[in-house]
Design a protein around this motif. Structure first.
Motif, PDB file in Angstrom:
ATOM      1  N   GLU A 346       0.866  -1.176   0.000  1.00  0.00           N
ATOM      2  CA  GLU A 346       0.000   0.000   0.000  1.00  0.00           C
ATOM      3  C   GLU A 346       0.903   1.226   0.000  1.00  0.00           C
ATOM      4  O   GLU A 346       1.649   1.479   0.955  1.00  0.00           O
ATOM      5  CB  GLU A 346      -0.894   0.007   1.246  1.00  0.00           C
ATOM      6  N   VAL A 347       0.860   2.005  -1.079  1.00  0.00           N
ATOM      7  CA  VAL A 347       1.755   3.147  -1.248  1.00  0.00           C
ATOM      8  C   VAL A 347       1.051   4.431  -0.838  1.00  0.00           C
ATOM      9  O   VAL A 347      -0.038   4.753  -1.325  1.00  0.00           O
ATOM     10  CB  VAL A 347       2.242   3.267  -2.704  1.00  0.00           C
ATOM     11  N   GLY A 348       1.662   5.167   0.086  1.00  0.00           N
ATOM     12  CA  GLY A 348       1.105   6.432   0.531  1.00  0.00           C
ATOM     13  C   GLY A 348       1.576   7.583  -0.335  1.00  0.00           C
ATOM     14  O   GLY A 348       2.497   7.446  -1.146  1.00  0.00           O
ATOM     15  N   GLY A 349       0.973   8.733  -0.137  1.00  0.00           N
ATOM     16  CA  GLY A 349       1.322   9.893  -0.960  1.00  0.00           C
ATOM     17  C   GLY A 349       2.374  10.776  -0.335  1.00  0.00           C
ATOM     18  O   GLY A 349       3.250  11.315  -1.016  1.00  0.00           O
ATOM     19  N   THR A 350       2.314  10.964   0.978  1.00  0.00           N
ATOM     20  CA  THR A 350       3.249  11.865   1.647  1.00  0.00           C
ATOM     21  C   THR A 350       3.812  11.205   2.905  1.00  0.00           C
ATOM     22  O   THR A 350       3.273  10.225   3.401  1.00  0.00           O
ATOM     23  CB  THR A 350       2.547  13.178   2.066  1.00  0.00           C
ATOM     24  N   THR A 351       4.890  11.781   3.395  1.00  0.00           N
ATOM     25  CA  THR A 351       5.520  11.302   4.625  1.00  0.00           C
ATOM     26  C   THR A 351       6.081  12.483   5.400  1.00  0.00           C
ATOM     27  O   THR A 351       6.350  13.539   4.815  1.00  0.00           O
ATOM     28  CB  THR A 351       6.657  10.306   4.301  1.00  0.00           C
ATOM     29  N   ASN A 352       6.246  12.301   6.702  1.00  0.00           N
ATOM     30  CA  ASN A 352       6.817  13.361   7.536  1.00  0.00           C
ATOM     31  C   ASN A 352       8.338  13.440   7.409  1.00  0.00           C
ATOM     32  O   ASN A 352       8.959  14.395   7.868  1.00  0.00           O
ATOM     33  CB  ASN A 352       6.455  13.131   9.011  1.00  0.00           C
ATOM     34  N   TYR A 353       8.946  12.405   6.822  1.00  0.00           N
ATOM     35  CA  TYR A 353      10.385  12.407   6.669  1.00  0.00           C
ATOM     36  C   TYR A 353      10.796  13.346   5.532  1.00  0.00           C
ATOM     37  O   TYR A 353      10.041  13.556   4.576  1.00  0.00           O
ATOM     38  CB  TYR A 353      10.899  10.997   6.371  1.00  0.00           C
ATOM     39  N   LYS A 354      12.000  13.899   5.628  1.00  0.00           N
ATOM     40  CA  LYS A 354      12.521  14.782   4.589  1.00  0.00           C
ATOM     41  C   LYS A 354      13.101  13.932   3.467  1.00  0.00           C
ATOM     42  O   LYS A 354      14.302  13.661   3.425  1.00  0.00           O
ATOM     43  CB  LYS A 354      13.584  15.722   5.164  1.00  0.00           C
ATOM     44  N   THR A 355      12.246  13.483   2.560  1.00  0.00           N
ATOM     45  CA  THR A 355      12.674  12.614   1.477  1.00  0.00           C
ATOM     46  C   THR A 355      11.698  12.696   0.313  1.00  0.00           C
ATOM     47  O   THR A 355      10.528  13.075   0.490  1.00  0.00           O
ATOM     48  CB  THR A 355      12.760  11.149   1.962  1.00  0.00           C
ATOM     49  N   THR A 356      12.194  12.351  -0.858  1.00  0.00           N
ATOM     50  CA  THR A 356      11.343  12.302  -2.046  1.00  0.00           C
ATOM     51  C   THR A 356      10.742  10.914  -2.230  1.00  0.00           C
ATOM     52  O   THR A 356       9.925  10.699  -3.122  1.00  0.00           O
ATOM     53  CB  THR A 356      12.157  12.669  -3.300  1.00  0.00           C
ATOM     54  N   LYS A 357      11.149   9.952  -1.410  1.00  0.00           N
ATOM     55  CA  LYS A 357      10.618   8.597  -1.491  1.00  0.00           C
ATOM     56  C   LYS A 357       9.197   8.549  -0.926  1.00  0.00           C
ATOM     57  O   LYS A 357       8.760   9.465  -0.224  1.00  0.00           O
ATOM     58  CB  LYS A 357      11.517   7.630  -0.719  1.00  0.00           C
ATOM     59  N   LYS A 358       8.492   7.478  -1.228  1.00  0.00           N
ATOM     60  CA  LYS A 358       7.108   7.335  -0.778  1.00  0.00           C
ATOM     61  C   LYS A 358       6.988   6.276   0.317  1.00  0.00           C
ATOM     62  O   LYS A 358       7.703   5.273   0.297  1.00  0.00           O
ATOM     63  CB  LYS A 358       6.218   6.945  -1.961  1.00  0.00           C
ATOM     64  N   PRO A 359       6.067   6.503   1.282  1.00  0.00           N
ATOM     65  CA  PRO A 359       5.870   5.505   2.341  1.00  0.00           C
ATOM     66  C   PRO A 359       5.137   4.275   1.800  1.00  0.00           C
ATOM     67  O   PRO A 359       4.140   4.407   1.079  1.00  0.00           O
ATOM     68  CB  PRO A 359       5.019   6.254   3.368  1.00  0.00           C
ATOM     69  N   VAL A 360       5.642   3.101   2.126  1.00  0.00           N
ATOM     70  CA  VAL A 360       5.055   1.849   1.646  1.00  0.00           C
ATOM     71  C   VAL A 360       4.736   0.960   2.850  1.00  0.00           C
ATOM     72  O   VAL A 360       5.635   0.613   3.620  1.00  0.00           O
ATOM     73  CB  VAL A 360       6.019   1.116   0.690  1.00  0.00           C
ATOM     74  N   ARG A 361       3.465   0.586   2.984  1.00  0.00           N
ATOM     75  CA  ARG A 361       3.052  -0.328   4.058  1.00  0.00           C
ATOM     76  C   ARG A 361       2.941  -1.730   3.483  1.00  0.00           C
ATOM     77  O   ARG A 361       2.392  -1.924   2.390  1.00  0.00           O
ATOM     78  CB  ARG A 361       1.721   0.134   4.662  1.00  0.00           C
ATOM     79  N   MET A 362       3.432  -2.706   4.251  1.00  0.00           N
ATOM     80  CA  MET A 362       3.436  -4.079   3.764  1.00  0.00           C
ATOM     81  C   MET A 362       3.675  -5.048   4.913  1.00  0.00           C
ATOM     82  O   MET A 362       4.110  -4.663   5.998  1.00  0.00           O
ATOM     83  CB  MET A 362       4.520  -4.263   2.690  1.00  0.00           C
ATOM     84  N   GLU A 363       3.356  -6.328   4.661  1.00  0.00           N
ATOM     85  CA  GLU A 363       3.635  -7.383   5.619  1.00  0.00           C
ATOM     86  C   GLU A 363       5.090  -7.821   5.472  1.00  0.00           C
ATOM     87  O   GLU A 363       5.717  -7.600   4.431  1.00  0.00           O
ATOM     88  CB  GLU A 363       2.716  -8.588   5.362  1.00  0.00           C
ATOM     89  N   TYR A 364       5.620  -8.456   6.505  1.00  0.00           N
ATOM     90  CA  TYR A 364       6.959  -9.009   6.413  1.00  0.00           C
ATOM     91  C   TYR A 364       7.000 -10.095   5.348  1.00  0.00           C
ATOM     92  O   TYR A 364       6.080 -10.905   5.234  1.00  0.00           O
ATOM     93  CB  TYR A 364       7.386  -9.582   7.770  1.00  0.00           C
ATOM     94  N   GLN A 365       8.070 -10.107   4.562  1.00  0.00           N
ATOM     95  CA  GLN A 365       8.251 -11.075   3.493  1.00  0.00           C
ATOM     96  C   GLN A 365       9.262 -12.144   3.911  1.00  0.00           C
ATOM     97  O   GLN A 365      10.055 -11.956   4.838  1.00  0.00           O
ATOM     98  CB  GLN A 365       8.748 -10.375   2.227  1.00  0.00           C
TER      99      GLN A 365
END
Length: 418
Positions: A346-365
């Motif tokens: 599940e890819v989010g749009g924004t994050t509180n971190y100072k980065t251009t990357k996107k937050p990704v939620r997922m289960e452990y693989q």
């Protein structure tokens, strides 16, 4: 302008602006060159400076000899802070110990070497406590000097060519804690940190030593004779994870020191035999065919002492919760690779971190075979941490713990009015 001239220019800027300047001197090649440069500029300006050496007790005899003759040479020109205190130091040689303490009073019979008579001990530092790690101590030492001199700069001999993390520390466009716009500085503390030789290559270090006939740690000559490439020659605590690949060199270069190391910290002999191999998490690790990576992880955990097992399980629980609820920041390429591999994310749009990357939620693989393996939450990655004796789980991206964060906030509160 070459790198030598650039470093001299930076040092003059530092001496122009700060009341007090000191060098963090480890006894390695980089800090040694930086010390010589600093001494040259200070002498030309007719001012004193400080030399800060954290003595880790368990180190090559040649390193100690180099440190001692260097401090003796500069004792009339600089303030000497030769520190011998029992702060906590990470060890990756043992599954039973996550840290050890240099110069711990209760283990005096096991000390690899005795401290010099002029050494500063814990009694000399009002801020010292048994909870301090080595990196905490060096931070608080800087703050201690800042409280005394008001305007203080610590010179650190890191070079960006050593690692990507060091390169980022200087060149990242998200650096905002810089002093007066100079990217080669950091103002995270009251004591400003500066990296005057950040753009030097390892060849520049040895060129400077040769041209100026500076003294240096003769241990590097033996590294060279032993066939260790220039870019892999390191002088650091032998029990750190980064040193496992080369710890066996102690047996060849200084067998007497090796004998003392074996009795000093648990697991040193095993690390000497298998450091740098799959037995300690290096190279490509494998698992028994009848295990999944998750099953193998729990199998490894069952072999550990209770306290060590609980530490890893706490880290795992924190990581699982983080990836489920907040998500880790990944770049577009990694996100695409995960989707192509059929991983549910599940890819989010924004994050509180100072980065251009996107937050990704997922289960452990179970495992991940694409690029950026260390960035993906997998049970295999946890297995690597356990095999490496990585008690802090740096390989999984962990940094400060809750207790360490609370300690940092307490320090900020203590010094806020200075």
């Amino acid at each position: 302008m070459n790198v030598y001239e650039a470093a001299i220019k930076r040092l003059n800027i530092i001496f122009d602006k700060f009341n007090y300047v000191y060098v963090s001197f480890s006894g390695g090649k980089d800090s040694g060159v930086l010390l010589e440069l600093c001494a040259k500029v200070a002498e030309e300006r007719g001012v004193r400076f400080g030399i800060f050496h954290m003595d880790y007790e368990a180190q090559y005899k040649m390193t100690s000899e180099y440190v001692e003759r260097t401090l003796e040479r500069f004792k009339n020109k600089a303030d000497i802070y030769h520190v011998c205190v029992p702060f906590k130091v990470t060890t990756s040689t043992s599954m039973f110990q996550s840290y050890w303490r240099p110069y711990e009073a209760s283990k005096q019979d096991l000390w690899v070497k005795k401290p010099p008579v002029y050494a500063m001990t814990e009694k000399d530092f009002p801020f010292f406590s048994d909870k301090l790690w080595d990196y905490d101590f060096q931070d608080e030492f800087g703050e201690w000097l800042a409280a005394k001199y008001k305007s203080v700069c610590c010179l650190i001999g890191i070079r960006t060519g050593e690692s990507l993390n060091r390169w980022r520390a200087v060149h990242s466009d998200r650096n905002y804690r810089v002093w007066e716009g100079y990217s080669w500085t950091n103002t995270a503390k009251k004591c400003v940190a500066a990296y005057p030789i950040h753009d030097w290559a390892v060849e520049d270090v040895w060129t400077a030593n040769a041209k100026n006939r500076w003294d240096y740690n003769r241990l590097y000559d033996l590294f060279f004779y032993a066939g260790v490439p220039l870019h892999k020659q390191r002088v650091a605590s032998p029990f750190l994870g980064e040193g496992m690949e080369a710890i066996h060199l102690y047996q060849v270069i200084e067998p007497d020191t090796w004998g003392r190391l074996v009795g000093r910290v648990n697991g040193v002999n095993f690390a000497g035999l298998y450091g740098g191999t799959t037995a300690m998490g290096w190279q490509k690790i494998t698992k028994p065919d009848h295990f999944t990576w998750e099953q193998y992880m729990y199998f490894l955990l069952d072999t550990l002492p209770e306290a060590t097992r609980k530490n890893y399980l706490d880290k795992l629980a924190t990581s699982v919760k983080f990836w489920k609820e907040r998500g880790g920041c990944l770049d577009e390429d990694t996100i695409s690779r995960l989707k192509e591999a059929g991983v549910k994310i599940e890819v989010g749009g924004t994050t509180n971190y100072k980065t251009t990357k996107k937050p990704v939620r997922m289960e452990y693989q179970e495992d991940y075979t694409g690029k950026n393996f260390k960035d993906i939450p997998t049970y295999k990655r946890m297995c690597v941490c356990i095999i490496k004796n990585d008690h802090l789980c740096k390989y999984m991206g962990f940094s400060l713990t809750k207790n360490e964060l609370e300690r940092r906030e307490a320090i900020k509160e203590k010094y806020k009015d200075l």
